[in-house]
Scaffold this active site. Structure first.
Site, short mmCIF file in Angstrom:
data_model
loop_
_atom_site.label_atom_id
_atom_site.label_comp_id
_atom_site.label_asym_id
_atom_site.label_seq_id
_atom_site.Cartn_x
_atom_site.Cartn_y
_atom_site.Cartn_z
N GLU A 191 6.47 21.55 47.45
CA GLU A 191 4.74 21.26 47.14
C GLU A 191 4.30 21.25 48.35
O GLU A 191 3.76 21.23 49.36
CB GLU A 191 4.98 20.26 47.22
CG GLU A 191 5.63 19.57 45.57
CD GLU A 191 5.12 18.32 45.26
OE1 GLU A 191 4.23 16.83 45.64
OE2 GLU A 191 5.37 17.62 44.19
N GLU A 260 7.71 20.23 37.47
CA GLU A 260 7.91 18.51 36.88
C GLU A 260 6.36 18.24 36.31
O GLU A 260 5.63 18.52 36.89
CB GLU A 260 7.13 18.40 38.93
CG GLU A 260 8.16 17.94 39.73
CD GLU A 260 7.80 18.19 40.98
OE1 GLU A 260 7.01 16.98 41.24
OE2 GLU A 260 8.78 17.85 41.77
#
Ligand code: NAG
Ligand code: NAG
Ligand code: NAG
Ligand code: NAG
Length: 885
Positions: A191, A260
Site C-alpha cells: 500500500e 485484499e
C-alpha cells in the site's frame, strides 16, 4: 502426508493427481512448476488459473492450530493461502533471527504445501496489518539517519537484508514452485501508493529500487505490489478494498489480482464490532470474476488473535477476528464460510471458460443489469455472470432466450450459460449459534467436581487468588534522571508499554493560602499525549486520560512542601499506518505545566525528570516464575479493596474436551494477562458507544466498515483466547496485571462451542454441484440430471447432531434463534430430519415434495431446521473427514 496431498488435488478443478503422487521426493509437495502470467491470469505450469486465496497470518494462531485452519480454508474452496511476513517477530533484536513457535514460517509454508495448496508470501517488509509498528522492528528507528520507506540508504540496506533473508530461507527449504514447493507469488512493499506522494521524487525512486531489488533476488516467481499504480513493468500492481471489479492494472500485460478483499474489519478499544454481510461479500467476489478478475484473496479468511503486544494501532484490540469466515478461535463462522464455499464451487465450474476466453463479451440486460459471457475457442465452453446492481429492485432479465430473476445487488453464475447454479444473495448455507460455556476456575487441588459439568450464566470464580502490588514510581537500578522530557519510545524501545516520568514540585504556604482565598484549584496541563497516561500525585492515582495526541488538563491536590508528580505513560499498540512512522513517537509532546500557583504557572517541561522503563513485575517475570518464593505474593481476600497497579494470580484446570478456551475479563479494567507464561494479550473493558449499531443489516448497496455494526454499549472485547496447546490438564497459572482495580474474583475460564446449527433452504435453491468433472460439464447435461435442492447441516469436528429442535417444511418464519411454523407445515418434518441427522456429524436432505409430501401445492416451500450439536465420543481431525463429499 501423501494421501492428503493427493486428496488436495482431487478437490481442485485441474486433476493433476497422477503428477503429484508419482515420484514425489521428500520435501516436494508438487512436481516442480513455473509460474508466469499474461493479461488474463496467473499461468501455473503452463495453464491459466482462476484462483481463490485465503488470508491467514501465521503468528495470529499457534502452530497447533495451523493444520486445521489450512484444512478448513481448503474445504471452503481456497486454492491459495496468503500471509504477510512479520519482521518484528522474525528479528526481535537486530541480527538475531527467530523462526520458532508462532514464527516458524517454514513449518507454516510446508503445511500449506502438504495440504495441496499454493502460497502467496507477502514479505513487505512493511506490512501494516494492524500489527505493532506495521511489522517493523522498533529498533529500526534507532538506526542513525534512517527514514523508512523512501530512497534512504540506511533503510534500503536493512530492508534488503531482511527480504533477502526470507527469500534465501524459502529457497534453501525448496519452497518455491519451481523447486516443488507451494510458493507461487511474492509481494514487496505494501500500500505504498497511499503515501508515496509524501516522499516526493524520492518515493518514486524507492518504488523502482524496491522492485529491482526484489526481482534481483532470483526467487523465480512473480512479485506483486499492492496499491501501486506506478509499479514497474516487472511487478504486478494489485488491488485492495471492499470491491475491486473494474480494477485495471497499469499494463495490459498484467492480470487483474485482488490481494485484499476486506471481508470484515478490525476494531479499536471502545469501538463497535463491524460485520460484512456475506451476500455483499459474495456479490463483490462474483463481480470481480465477472469483470475479468483472476485472483482474489480474502483479507482475512482467518483473522485470529494479536497475542502479546503485537496489536498495532494505536488502540487496536487483542482479537483480530475480522468477521472472517473462520472465527478467532478457528470455528467456522456461518453462514459466511458455507455461502462462500458454494460461491467458490460455482466459480470453479466456470474456470474452463474463464481461462480460455481472452476477454468477456459484454451484454446489457437492463439499465442496471448486465451480463459478461466467457466463451472458449471451442464454443461448447461457455460461462456467464448476470448481475443486478440495483440496490432496491429485483429484476427479471432475458439472457440467450431464457428468463432469470435476479434479487437486488446480486450476481447469478451460469457455468454453462444456461443454468444459474448460484446467486450471491441466496444463502443456502447453514448458520450457527455459538455459546460460551462457563467453567469453574479452580485448581485441581480445591475444585468441587460437580461444578465441572455445570453450565450456568453466572461466572464461576476462583476463590484462591494471590496478589502483589506493583510499586508506584521508580523501582529499579536502571532508572536515570535528566533534564527535560524524553520521547517515550526513545526510552522504552518498546520493551514495555509502560514508562514512568517522575518529577517533584515545591508548594509554599503562600500557594496554599492563595488557593484558599481565591477558591482556585491548581491543575496539571499536558499539551499533547498518547495513548494513555495515569497521573499520580504523591503515589495517589488522581486521574487518567486516553487518546491520540490529545490535551490533558487534570485538577490536582497538592500539599505544602515537595510533591511527587508521577506520570505513567503507556502505549497501546504502535502506529502501523502512515508516512514517516519513524518520527511518530509516543508519550508527550509540547509542554507540561502546573497552573494556578501564586507566582504563576510552573513549566515542568525542562524540570529534572526521573525515568523508569516498565513494570517491576514484568522485569521479575511474575507470569512465569510461579515457584519463586522470594516474591511476596499474599492471599487475596474478598474484603480487600481492589487496588490500582496490582498483580493477581491463580491456578485453574483446563476445561475438558477440545473446544476453544477463553478467559472472560469483563470484571477487570485494563491490563495484560498471561497463561502459563504465554502472553494472551492486552485487555481493556472500554465500552463501545451506545448508538450506531443496526438492528437489521441490509446487505444491499456498497459496504463500509460503519454499515453493519454490533455490540453497542458493551465492552468491545471481554473474551481472550487461550490456545489449547498453551494449557495443561490441571494447575494452569493465570497471571493478570491490572491497572485500575477490577475484581479478579469474577474472572472466569470458558469454552466456546457451536451449540446449534440452523439452515433455511428453499425448494428452488440449487447449490453448485460439488462432484463436477470436465467431461460431464461439456456434455451440458449435468444440471438438469443431477442437481437437487439440498439442505446440509454440519456440526464442528468432534460434534454430532444430538437432536432436531425445530424442523418445518412449508412456510416457516423467523431466523435461527426463533423459528416458528407458518400456515403451511409438513407434519413429518421433524421425524424425517431426526432420522436423517441424529447421531451424525453432518447430514444432507433433499428439499422437495418427494421427501416431505406436499403440504401446500402451488406454494414455494422452504425447509427450516435447528439442530443441537453435542460432543461426540470419537472425533477425527478436520480434513480426514472430508472424503465423503
Ligand atoms: C522453469 O523455467 C525455467 C527457465 O525458463 C526452465 O529452465 C525450467 O526448466 C522450467 N521448469 C519447469 C518445471 O518447467
Ligand atoms: C469441443 O470440445 C469437445 C469436448 O472436448 C469436443 O468433443 C469437440 O469436438 C470440440 N469442438 C471443436 C470445434 O473443437
Ligand atoms: C530520539 O532519539 C534520537 C536519537 O537518540 C534523537 O535524534 C531524536 O531527536 C529523539 N526523538 C525525540 C522526539 O526526542
Ligand atoms: C493462602 O491460601 C492457601 C489456600 O488457598 C493456604 O493454604 C495458605 O495457608 C494461605 N496463606 C496465608 C498466609 O494465609
Amino acid at each position: 502426508m501423501q494421501n492428503k496431498t493427493l486428496f488436495g488435488f482431487g478437490l481442485q478443478w485441474l486433476t493433476k493427481v497422477l503428477i503429484v503422487t508419482v515420484g514425489m521426493v521428500s520435501g516436494e509437495y508438487f512436481k516442480p512448476f513455473n509460474v508466469s502470467y499474461d493479461h488474463r491470469a496467473l499461468i501455473i505450469d503452463g495453464q491459466r488459473r482462476m484462483l481463490i486465496s485465503a488470508g491467514i497470518h501465521y503468528p495470529r494462531a499457534t502452530p497447533e492450530m495451523w493444520p486445521d485452519l489450512i484444512g478448513k480454508s481448503k474445504e471452503g474452496g481456497a486454492d491459495v493461502i496468503q500471509t504477510y511476513v512479520f519482521w518484528s517477530g522474525h528479528e526481535p533484536v537486530r541480527g538475531q533471527y527467530n523462526f520458532q513457535g508462532r514464527y516458524d514460517l517454514v513449518k507454516f509454508v510446508k503445511l500449506v504445501g502438504e495440504t495441496g495448496l499454493y502460497l502467496h508470501l507477502r514479505i513487505g517488509p512493511y506490512v501494516c496489518a494492524e500489527w505493532n509498528f506495521g511489522g517493523f522492528p522498533v529498533w529500526l528507528r534507532d538506526i542513525p539517519g534512517i527514514v523508512f520507506r523512501t530512497d534512504n540508504e540506511p533503510f534500503k540496506e536493512e530492508m534488503k537484508r531482511f527480504v533477502k533473508k526470507i527469500v534465501d530461507v524459502m529457497r534453501d527449504e525448496s519452497l518455491f514452485s519451481w523447486q516443488g514447493g507451494p510458493i507461487i507469488m511474492l509481494q514487496i512493499e505494501n500500500e505504498y501508493g497511499n503515501i508515496e506522494s509524501s516522499y516526493g521524487q524520492k518515493g518514486k525512486e524507492y518504488v523502482k529500487w524496491a522492485a529491482n531489488m526484489a526481482v534481483g533476488l532470483g526467487a523465480g516467481v512473480p512479485w506483486v505490489m499492492c496499491r501501486q499504480t506506478d509499479a514497474p513493468e516487472n511487478i504486478i500492481d494489485a488491488c485492495n478494498g471492499y470491491y475491486c471489479d473494474g480494477f485495471k492494472p497499469n499494463s495490459n500485460k498484467k492480470p487483474v489480482l485482488w490481494t485484499e478483499n476486506w471481508d470484515g474489519w478490525y476494531t479499536t478499544w471502545g469501538g463497535r464490532l463491524p460485520h460484512r454481510p456475506v451476500e455483499d461479500l459474495a456479490f463483490a467476489v462474483a463481480r470481480f470474476y465477472q469483470r475479468g478478475g483472476s485472483f482474489q484473496n480474502y483479507y482475512m479468511f482467518f483473522g485470529g488473535t494479536n497475542f502479546g503486544r503485537t496489536s498495532g494501532g494505536p488502540n487496536y484490540v487483542t482479537s483480530y477476528d475480522y468477521d472472517a469466515p473462520i472465527d478467532e478461535y478457528g470455528l467456522l463462522s456461518q453462514p459466511k464460510w458455507g455461502h462462500l464455499k458454494d460461491l467458490h464451487a460455482a466459480i470453479k465450474l466456470c474456470e474452463p471458460a474463464l481461462v480460455s476466453a481472452e476477454s468477456a463479451q459484454y451484454i446489457t440486460l437492463g439499465s442496471m443489469q448486465e451480463a459478461h459471457v466467457y466463451r472458449g475457442g471451442n464454443t461448447s465452453i461457455c460461462s456467464a455472470f448476470l448481475a443486478n446492481i440495483d440496490e432496491h429492485k429485483t429484476s427479471t432479465v432475458q439472457f440467450l432466450g431464457r428468463s432469470y430473476t435476479l434479487p437486488p445487488w446480486s450476481v447469478s453464475i451460469l457455468p454453462d450459460c444456461k443454468n444459474a447454479v448460484f446467486n450471491t444473495a441466496k444463502v443456502g448455507a447453514q448458520t450457527s449459534i455459538k455459546l460460551v460455556d462457563f467453567e469453574p476456575m479452580s485448581s485441581s487441588k480445591s475444585s468441587s467436581p460437580e461444578h465441572l459439568m455445570i453450565r450456568t450464566e453466572l461466572p464461576l470464580v476462583s476463590e484462591s487468588w494471590m496478589t502483589l502490588k506493583e510499586p508506584i514510581g521508580a523501582w529499579g537500578d536502571d532508572t536515570f534522571t535528566v533534564q527535560g522530557l524524553l520521547e517515550h519510545l526513545n526510552v522504552t524501545k518498546d520493551q514495555s508499554d509502560y514508562l514512568w516520568y517522575i518529577t517533584r514540585v515545591y508548594v509554599s504556604d503562600e500557594d496554599i493560602a492563595y488557593w484558599k482565598e481565591n477558591a482556585v484549584t491548581p491543575s496539571l496541563k499536558i499539551d499533547s499525549m498518547r495513548d494513555v497516561v495515569r497521573i499520580f500525585i504523591n503515589e495517589q492515582l488522581i486521574g487518567s486520560e486516553r487518546g491520540h495526541w490529545v490535551k490533558v488538563v487534570q485538577d490536582v491536590e497538592l500539599k505544602q512542601g515537595y510533591n511527587d508528580v508521577m506520570l505513567l505513560s503507556q502505549t497501546v499498540g504502535l502506529q502501523n499506518y502512515g508516512a514517516f512512522l519513524e518520527k511518530d513517537g509516543a508519550g508527550f509532546k509540547g509542554q507540561i505545566t502546573l497552573t494556578g500557583l501564586k507566582n504563576g504557572d510552573v513549566d515542568l517541561t525542562h524540570s529534572t525528570w526521573t525515568y523508569q522503563v516498565g513494570l517491576k513485575g514484568e522485569f521479575q517475570k511474575l507470569y512465569a516464575n510461579d515457584d519463586d518464593e522470594s516474591l511476596s505474593w499474599t492471599n487475596l481476600t474478598h474484603d480487600e479493596v481492589p487496588s490500582v497497579l496490582s498483580w493477581y494470580k491463580t491456578h485453574f484446570d483446563s476445561p475438558g474436551g477440545k473446544d476453544p478456551v477463553v478467559v472472560d475479563m469483563s470484571s477487570m479494567g485494563k491490563g495484560q494477562a498471561w497463561v502459563n507464561g504465554h502472553h494472551i494479550g492486552r485487555y481493556w473493558t472500554l465500552v463501545a458507544p451506545k448508538d450506531g449499531c443496526q438492528e437489521n443489516c441490509n446487505y444491499r448497496g456498497a459496504y463500509n466498515s460503519g454499515k453493519c455494526q454490533t455490540n453497542c454499549g458493551k465492552p468491545t472485547q471481554i473474551w481472550y483466547h487461550v490456545p489449547r496447546s498453551w494449557l495443561q490438564p490441571s494447575d494452569n497459572l493465570l497471571v493478570v496485571f491490572e491497572e485500575t482495580g477490577g475484581s479478579p474474583f469474577e474472572v472466569s475460564v470458558k469454552t466456546v462451542s457451536v451449540e446449534a446449527v440452523c439452515a433455511h433452504v428453499s425448494e428452488d435453491y440449487y447449490p453448485p454441484v460439488k462432484t463436477w468433472s470436465q467431461s460431464s460439464y461439456i456434455n451440458g447435461k449435468l444440471f438438469t440430471d443431477q442437481r437437487k435442492p439440498v439442505m446440509e447441516l454440519q456440526c464442528e469436528d468432534g460434534y454430532t447432531i444430538a437432536s432436531i429442535e425445530f424442523a418445518s417444511y412449508g412456510t416457516p418464519q423467523g431466523s435461527c434463534q426463533s423459528f416458528s411454523t407458518g400456515n403451511c407445515h409438513a407434519p413429518t418434518s421433524s421425524s424425517i430430519l431426526s432420522k436423517a441427522c441424529e447421531g451424525r456429524n453432518r447430514c444432507k436432505i433433499e428439499v422437495s415434495n418427494s421427501v416431505f409430501g406436499d403440504p401446500c401445492p402451488r406454494t414455494v416451500k422452504t425447509l427450516a431446521v435447528k439442530a443441537r450439536c453435542k460432543p461426540s465420543l470419537s472425533s477425527s481431525s478436520w480434513y480426514t473427514g472430508l472424503s465423503e463429499i
